[in-house]
Design a protein around this motif. Structure first.
Motif, short mmCIF file in Angstrom:
data_model
loop_
_atom_site.label_atom_id
_atom_site.label_comp_id
_atom_site.label_asym_id
_atom_site.label_seq_id
_atom_site.Cartn_x
_atom_site.Cartn_y
_atom_site.Cartn_z
N GLN A 1 0.92 -0.64 -0.06
CA GLN A 1 0.12 0.31 0.29
C GLN A 1 0.77 1.42 -0.45
OE1 GLN A 1 -3.24 0.34 -0.40
NE2 GLN A 1 -4.11 1.65 -0.20
N VAL A 2 0.67 2.27 -1.49
CA VAL A 2 1.16 3.70 -1.27
C VAL A 2 0.58 4.68 -0.08
CG1 VAL A 2 2.26 5.15 -2.60
CG2 VAL A 2 2.71 2.77 -2.49
N GLN A 3 0.42 5.59 0.67
CA GLN A 3 0.54 6.86 0.93
C GLN A 3 0.94 7.86 0.47
OE1 GLN A 3 -0.90 6.01 4.99
NE2 GLN A 3 -2.54 5.57 4.40
N LEU A 4 -0.05 9.17 -0.03
CA LEU A 4 0.97 10.12 -0.48
C LEU A 4 0.33 10.56 -0.01
CD1 LEU A 4 0.99 9.58 -4.47
CD2 LEU A 4 2.61 9.18 -3.05
N VAL A 5 1.31 12.35 0.61
CA VAL A 5 0.74 13.09 1.31
C VAL A 5 1.44 14.46 1.03
CG1 VAL A 5 0.79 14.49 3.85
CG2 VAL A 5 0.69 11.81 3.66
N GLU A 6 0.94 15.39 0.96
CA GLU A 6 1.33 16.67 -0.30
C GLU A 6 0.82 17.33 0.71
OE1 GLU A 6 -1.80 14.68 -3.68
OE2 GLU A 6 -1.98 15.38 -1.14
N SER A 7 1.98 18.52 0.59
CA SER A 7 2.22 19.76 1.54
C SER A 7 2.39 20.84 0.95
CB SER A 7 3.24 19.84 3.02
OG SER A 7 4.48 19.33 2.72
N CYS A 22 5.29 16.38 -1.98
CA CYS A 22 4.46 14.81 -1.50
C CYS A 22 5.33 13.99 -1.42
CB CYS A 22 4.37 14.22 -3.38
SG CYS A 22 3.66 13.02 -2.87
N LEU A 23 5.21 13.35 0.44
CA LEU A 23 5.44 12.56 0.55
C LEU A 23 5.42 11.22 0.75
CD1 LEU A 23 8.09 11.54 2.59
CD2 LEU A 23 6.09 12.17 4.93
N ALA A 24 5.81 9.97 0.27
CA ALA A 24 5.05 8.79 0.18
C ALA A 24 5.94 7.97 1.16
CB ALA A 24 5.98 8.24 -1.52
N SER A 25 4.87 6.76 0.88
CA SER A 25 5.28 5.56 1.71
C SER A 25 5.43 4.83 1.26
CB SER A 25 3.76 5.53 2.82
OG SER A 25 2.70 5.21 2.67
N GLY A 26 5.97 3.41 1.92
CA GLY A 26 5.56 2.64 1.16
C GLY A 26 7.28 2.10 0.46
N ARG A 27 7.47 0.98 -0.01
CA ARG A 27 8.55 0.30 -0.19
C ARG A 27 9.03 0.45 -1.91
NH1 ARG A 27 10.04 -5.09 2.55
NH2 ARG A 27 7.41 -5.62 2.04
N THR A 28 7.52 0.72 -2.68
CA THR A 28 7.83 0.66 -3.65
C THR A 28 8.38 2.17 -4.59
OG1 THR A 28 5.65 1.25 -3.72
CG2 THR A 28 6.38 -0.71 -3.94
N PHE A 29 8.79 4.00 -3.80
CA PHE A 29 8.55 4.66 -4.38
C PHE A 29 10.06 5.07 -4.69
CE2 PHE A 29 8.44 9.50 -4.56
CZ PHE A 29 9.69 9.46 -4.40
N SER A 30 10.99 4.76 -5.02
CA SER A 30 12.17 4.43 -5.54
C SER A 30 12.40 3.47 -6.88
CB SER A 30 14.00 3.51 -4.87
OG SER A 30 13.28 2.11 -4.60
N ARG A 31 10.86 2.97 -7.21
CA ARG A 31 10.48 3.00 -8.94
C ARG A 31 9.77 3.12 -8.82
NH1 ARG A 31 11.54 -2.54 -5.37
NH2 ARG A 31 9.18 -2.58 -5.45
N SER A 32 9.41 4.09 -8.57
CA SER A 32 8.14 4.55 -9.28
C SER A 32 8.52 5.51 -10.16
CB SER A 32 7.50 4.46 -8.31
OG SER A 32 6.40 3.37 -7.44
N ALA A 33 7.11 5.86 -11.09
CA ALA A 33 7.27 6.90 -11.80
C ALA A 33 6.10 8.12 -10.10
CB ALA A 33 6.46 7.25 -13.11
N MET A 34 6.37 8.88 -10.08
CA MET A 34 5.39 10.57 -9.29
C MET A 34 5.05 11.30 -10.54
SD MET A 34 5.50 8.98 -7.16
CE MET A 34 5.19 10.22 -6.10
N GLY A 35 3.84 11.94 -10.33
CA GLY A 35 3.73 13.37 -10.75
C GLY A 35 3.04 14.04 -10.35
N TRP A 36 2.39 15.16 -10.81
CA TRP A 36 1.64 16.02 -10.35
C TRP A 36 0.47 16.75 -10.91
CZ3 TRP A 36 1.61 17.70 -5.44
CH2 TRP A 36 2.83 17.57 -4.35
N PHE A 37 -0.67 16.34 -10.60
CA PHE A 37 -2.15 16.70 -11.47
C PHE A 37 -2.77 18.45 -10.86
CE2 PHE A 37 -2.69 13.53 -14.45
CZ PHE A 37 -1.83 12.63 -14.02
N ALA A 75 15.92 8.75 -1.96
CA ALA A 75 16.17 8.51 -0.44
C ALA A 75 14.82 9.51 0.66
CB ALA A 75 17.14 9.55 0.03
N LYS A 76 14.97 10.51 0.47
CA LYS A 76 13.32 10.69 1.53
C LYS A 76 12.37 10.71 1.13
CE LYS A 76 16.26 14.64 2.05
NZ LYS A 76 16.34 16.77 2.32
N LYS A 77 12.25 9.67 0.17
CA LYS A 77 10.69 8.68 -0.33
C LYS A 77 10.43 10.90 -1.22
CE LYS A 77 10.44 4.70 1.84
NZ LYS A 77 9.72 3.37 2.01
N THR A 78 10.48 11.88 -1.77
CA THR A 78 10.01 13.32 -1.40
C THR A 78 9.82 12.87 -3.04
OG1 THR A 78 10.26 13.19 0.53
CG2 THR A 78 9.42 15.27 -1.16
#
Length: 121
Positions: A1-7, A22-37, A75-78
């Motif tokens: 499960q991934v949680q994303l928290v914006e600030s 955007c701070l992410a939880s979970g262990r897949t962040f470093s392999r995931s693409a990220m984006g903003w809408f 490293a910061k999952k951000t």
């Protein structure tokens, strides 16, 4: 499960800068693409920017090109969205998104709750 928290965000003046986080939880962040809408009430959600898993590929919408920059720190999952020279038309709720596939094309797998950015004229 991934949680994303914006600030970040809030109320800014035209021409000013602001930065979203955007701070992410979970262990897949470093392999995931990220984006903003972003979304304005009554309008469809709009893609703003995307970044692949290692930051080697980025894309920003034409409407913000030259003003917004997306970056990430695995490293910061951000993931960050630096917004410069803000305009009133940038006013919207900005949401962070994650793609487990590593590419920011196609439907996102996870979404944050969103953070309001209001640009006053």
């Amino acid at each position: 499960q991934v949680q994303l928290v914006e600030s970040g965000g809030g109320l800014v003046q035209t021409g000013e800068s602001s930065k979203l986080y955007c701070l992410a939880s979970g262990r897949t962040f470093s392999r995931s693409a990220m984006g903003w809408f972003r979304q304005v009430p009554g309008k469809e959600r709009e893609f703003v920017a995307g970044i692949n898993w290692n930051g080697g590929s980025t894309e920003v919408a034409d409407s913000v090109k030259g003003r917004f920059t997306i970056s990430r720190d695995n490293a910061k999952k951000t993931v960050y969205l630096q917004m410069n020279n803000l305009k009133p038309e940038d006013t919207a709720v900005y949401s962070c998104a994650s793609w487990y596939s590593g590419s920011y094309h196609g439907p996102a797998d996870y979404w944050g709750q969103g953070t309001q950015v209001t640009v006053s004229s």
